[in-house]
Scaffold this active site. Structure first.
Site, PDB file in Angstrom:
ATOM      1  N   PRO A  17     -12.934   3.939   2.746  1.00 57.38           N
ATOM      2  CA  PRO A  17     -11.987   3.763   3.845  1.00 57.38           C
ATOM      3  C   PRO A  17     -10.645   3.335   3.259  1.00 57.38           C
ATOM      4  O   PRO A  17     -10.603   2.392   2.463  1.00 57.38           O
ATOM      5  CB  PRO A  17     -12.618   2.623   4.663  1.00 57.38           C
ATOM      6  N   GLN A  93     -15.531   2.321  10.381  1.00 56.58           N
ATOM      7  CA  GLN A  93     -15.501   0.938   9.915  1.00 56.58           C
ATOM      8  C   GLN A  93     -14.806   0.034  10.935  1.00 56.58           C
ATOM      9  O   GLN A  93     -13.702   0.342  11.392  1.00 56.58           O
ATOM     10  CB  GLN A  93     -14.761   0.834   8.581  1.00 56.58           C
ATOM     11  N   CYS A 123     -11.476  -6.840   3.451  1.00 56.22           N
ATOM     12  CA  CYS A 123     -10.022  -6.719   3.585  1.00 56.22           C
ATOM     13  C   CYS A 123      -9.336  -8.058   3.276  1.00 56.22           C
ATOM     14  O   CYS A 123      -9.687  -9.078   3.863  1.00 56.22           O
ATOM     15  CB  CYS A 123      -9.666  -6.256   4.999  1.00 56.22           C
ATOM     16  N   LYS A 162     -19.204  -3.528   3.716  1.00 57.03           N
ATOM     17  CA  LYS A 162     -18.398  -3.389   2.499  1.00 57.03           C
ATOM     18  C   LYS A 162     -17.831  -4.756   2.172  1.00 57.03           C
ATOM     19  O   LYS A 162     -17.103  -5.340   2.985  1.00 57.03           O
ATOM     20  CB  LYS A 162     -17.279  -2.362   2.722  1.00 57.03           C
ATOM     21  N   ASN A 228     -17.734   0.002  -6.308  1.00 58.60           N
ATOM     22  CA  ASN A 228     -16.375   0.467  -5.987  1.00 58.60           C
ATOM     23  C   ASN A 228     -15.353  -0.316  -6.812  1.00 58.60           C
ATOM     24  O   ASN A 228     -15.475  -1.524  -6.974  1.00 58.60           O
ATOM     25  CB  ASN A 228     -16.119   0.265  -4.480  1.00 58.60           C
ATOM     26  N   GLY A 229     -14.361   0.427  -7.300  1.00 59.73           N
ATOM     27  CA  GLY A 229     -13.226  -0.187  -7.970  1.00 59.73           C
ATOM     28  C   GLY A 229     -12.829   0.521  -9.240  1.00 59.73           C
ATOM     29  O   GLY A 229     -13.647   0.732 -10.136  1.00 59.73           O
ATOM     30  N   ASP A 230     -11.546   0.961  -9.267  1.00 57.02           N
ATOM     31  CA  ASP A 230     -10.931   1.506 -10.489  1.00 57.02           C
ATOM     32  C   ASP A 230     -11.545   2.810 -10.987  1.00 57.02           C
ATOM     33  O   ASP A 230     -11.473   3.100 -12.191  1.00 57.02           O
ATOM     34  CB  ASP A 230     -10.977   0.476 -11.641  1.00 57.02           C
ATOM     35  N   ARG A 253      -8.291   4.715  -4.387  1.00 52.93           N
ATOM     36  CA  ARG A 253      -6.987   5.168  -4.903  1.00 52.93           C
ATOM     37  C   ARG A 253      -7.090   6.381  -5.801  1.00 52.93           C
ATOM     38  O   ARG A 253      -6.207   7.239  -5.791  1.00 52.93           O
ATOM     39  CB  ARG A 253      -6.295   4.003  -5.629  1.00 52.93           C
TER      40      ARG A 253
HETATM   41  C1  FMN Z   1      -3.679   1.373   0.887  1.00 49.71           C
HETATM   42  C2  FMN Z   1      -5.084   0.871   0.929  1.00 49.71           C
HETATM   43  C3  FMN Z   1      -5.727   0.792   2.151  1.00 49.71           C
HETATM   44  C4  FMN Z   1      -7.067   0.329   2.222  1.00 49.71           C
HETATM   45  N1  FMN Z   1      -7.700   0.296   3.426  1.00 49.71           N
HETATM   46  C5  FMN Z   1      -9.005  -0.123   3.482  1.00 49.71           C
HETATM   47  C6  FMN Z   1      -9.717  -0.124   4.719  1.00 49.71           C
HETATM   48  O1  FMN Z   1      -9.223   0.296   5.777  1.00 49.71           O
HETATM   49  N2  FMN Z   1     -11.008  -0.587   4.701  1.00 49.71           N
HETATM   50  C7  FMN Z   1     -11.612  -1.040   3.542  1.00 49.71           C
HETATM   51  O2  FMN Z   1     -12.771  -1.448   3.565  1.00 49.71           O
HETATM   52  N3  FMN Z   1     -10.961  -1.018   2.374  1.00 49.71           N
HETATM   53  C8  FMN Z   1      -9.686  -0.575   2.317  1.00 49.71           C
HETATM   54  N4  FMN Z   1      -9.053  -0.515   1.115  1.00 49.71           N
HETATM   55  C9  FMN Z   1      -9.791  -0.884  -0.130  1.00 49.71           C
HETATM   56  C10 FMN Z   1     -10.452   0.365  -0.759  1.00 49.71           C
HETATM   57  O3  FMN Z   1     -11.393   0.946   0.098  1.00 49.71           O
HETATM   58  C11 FMN Z   1     -11.118   0.012  -2.102  1.00 49.71           C
HETATM   59  O4  FMN Z   1     -12.128  -0.935  -1.876  1.00 49.71           O
HETATM   60  C12 FMN Z   1     -10.153  -0.562  -3.136  1.00 49.71           C
HETATM   61  O5  FMN Z   1      -8.936   0.161  -3.136  1.00 49.71           O
HETATM   62  C13 FMN Z   1     -10.758  -0.505  -4.549  1.00 49.71           C
HETATM   63  O6  FMN Z   1     -11.146   0.825  -4.870  1.00 49.71           O
HETATM   64  P1  FMN Z   1     -10.257   1.794  -5.805  1.00 49.71           P
HETATM   65  O7  FMN Z   1     -10.042   1.069  -7.115  1.00 49.71           O
HETATM   66  O8  FMN Z   1     -11.080   3.045  -5.934  1.00 49.71           O
HETATM   67  O9  FMN Z   1      -8.945   1.985  -5.122  1.00 49.71           O
HETATM   68  C14 FMN Z   1      -7.733  -0.074   1.029  1.00 49.71           C
HETATM   69  C15 FMN Z   1      -7.068   0.040  -0.201  1.00 49.71           C
HETATM   70  C16 FMN Z   1      -5.771   0.500  -0.266  1.00 49.71           C
HETATM   71  C17 FMN Z   1      -5.100   0.619  -1.616  1.00 49.71           C
END
Ligand code: FMN
Length: 360
Positions: A17, A93, A123, A162, A228-230, A253
């Site tokens: 999300p 979500q 969040c 989450k 999840n992450g990076d 991302r």
């Molecule tokens: C711009 C932005 C918006 C996000 N919105 C949500 C969201 O609506 N719900 C949620 O659970 N996480 C949200 N996240 C977190 C991501 O789902 C994810 O957990 C976090 O970016 C780490 O993963 P990544 O390293 O693959 O980016 C958001 C992250 C970013 C950067």
């Protein structure tokens, strides 16, 4: 194959999300990129992308939805919650801490097509945590598990959560809250390997994800835990699985500007090798599909504005394309964008064919 309650996923790769980014228009582009061979006898449904493969993403999710706003059916909330029959399976979500309103919103989401209800417990944004929602729920494990149990009882679809590793280093909850959520009936945990205090940097902690996996599996060996992450490359996904023992990975991302990433990850996890890169003209075609989805679900104006905002992400994966970002910034009309982009796709296809014919 990964199952969440009675929902079977085609792959163990999840699109995260992400507020403001991964809406219906983009999710459908991600779903359209294949990579996983259809098995004979499978009911292919909308996930069969037409080239003998399934879409490589197993589950997508709406961005976090405010329960009050969806119950009011406010315009913006409706767009954020928008889905359709081809956007399946999809999690919706919800965030918040009020059990009654969360349960009502969960029933609303189930009635509007949610395959799964996900509760946001990660969040870090003040607007959400000040009202005890999002990652603030990590600070009150007892009442959070009760909240989850209430949502589980309110709907007939699976409920997932989450989470992050904890609020900060003094309040790590990976050994306690995840198993308690599973005791309460939650069917899958996704863990973003950072604390709230870490926000989105520094590097994700794979050991914290591994600890979460171990804590859940001790009491609930069959329930999936997603890391999840990076993750921005197939190798990152492989590392996440190898280092943590997680059942699947979620990407946020890293999937911005490369909706084909799941194709590449699926190939790497299945074979240990990266696939040949998706040709640039096919990548560019997906950008046009994104534009047309936005035009269809919203309008031309929103489509052009969104693609202009996202062009730097896409551009990084379409090079060499001299002057691409400058050219798109100068376009003020949706039809002019269509003409410009179709010409670009054609040129990239010709270049690709010429490269394929060139002597080695
Ligand atoms: C711009 C932005 C918006 C996000 N919105 C949500 C969201 O609506 N719900 C949620 O659970 N996480 C949200 N996240 C977190 C991501 O789902 C994810 O957990 C976090 O970016 C780490 O993963 P990544 O390293 O693959 O980016 C958001 C992250 C970013 C950067």
């Amino acid at each position: 194959m990964l199952s969440i309650g009675d929902v079977q996923l085609q792959t163990n790769l999840l699109l995260a999300p992400v507020a403001g980014y991964f809406d219906l228009a983009y999710r459908k582009v991600v779903r359209s990129v294949g990579g996983v061979p259809c098995r004979p006898g499978d009911v292919s449904g909308p996930r069969d992308v037409g080239d003998g493969t399934y879409g490589a993403v197993g589950l997508t999710c709406t961005e976090l939805l405010c329960p009050h706003a969806v119950l009011r059916e406010a315009d913006r909330a409706m767009w954020r919650a928008a889905t359709d029959d081809e956007d399946r399976p999809v999690a919706m979500q919800l965030y918040g801490c009020d059990a009654d309103i969360l349960c009502e919103a969960a029933r609303w989401a189930e009635a509007r097509g949610a395959t799964i209800i996900d509760i946001n417990m990660g969040c870090p944004v003040d607007k959400v945590t000040k009202k005890h929602g999002g990652s603030k729920l990590l600070c009150t494990p007892g009442s959070t598990a009760k909240l989850a149990a209430a949502v589980v009882n309110a709907v007939s679809v699976p409920v997932t959560a989450k989470i992050r590793l904890g609020w900060d280093d003094d309040q790590i909850i990976v050994d306690t809250l995840p198993p308690a959520l599973c005791d309460a009936g939650v069917q899958m945990i996704t863990v973003h390997g950072r604390t709230t205090a870490m926000r989105f940097k520094p590097s994700v902690r794979l050991d914290g994800i591994a600890q979460t996996v171990a804590a859940v599996k001790r009491r609930h060996p069959d329930l999936p835990v997603i890391g999840n992450g990076d993750i921005t490359t197939p190798a990152d996904a492989e590392r996440m699985v190898d280092a943590t023992g997680c059942d699947g990975v979620m990407v946020a991302r890293g999937a911005m500007g490369q909706p084909w990433l799941f194709r590449d990850i699926a190939h790497r996890l299945a074979t240990g090798e990266d696939p040949p890169p998706l040709p640039r003209h096919e990548r560019a075609r997906l950008v046009l599909a994104h534009f047309e989805n936005l035009a269809r679900y919203r309008d031309d104006k929103v489509a052009l504005r969104t693609i202009r905002q996202r062009i730097s992400k896409y551009s990084a994966h379409l090079q060499p394309w001299p002057g691409l970002r400058r050219s798109v910034a100068a376009i003020t009309d949706a039809d002019a964008f269509r003409d410009f982009w179709q010409a670009g796709v054609g040129r990239l296809r010709v270049e690709h064919e010429a490269e394929a014919l060139a002597p080695v």
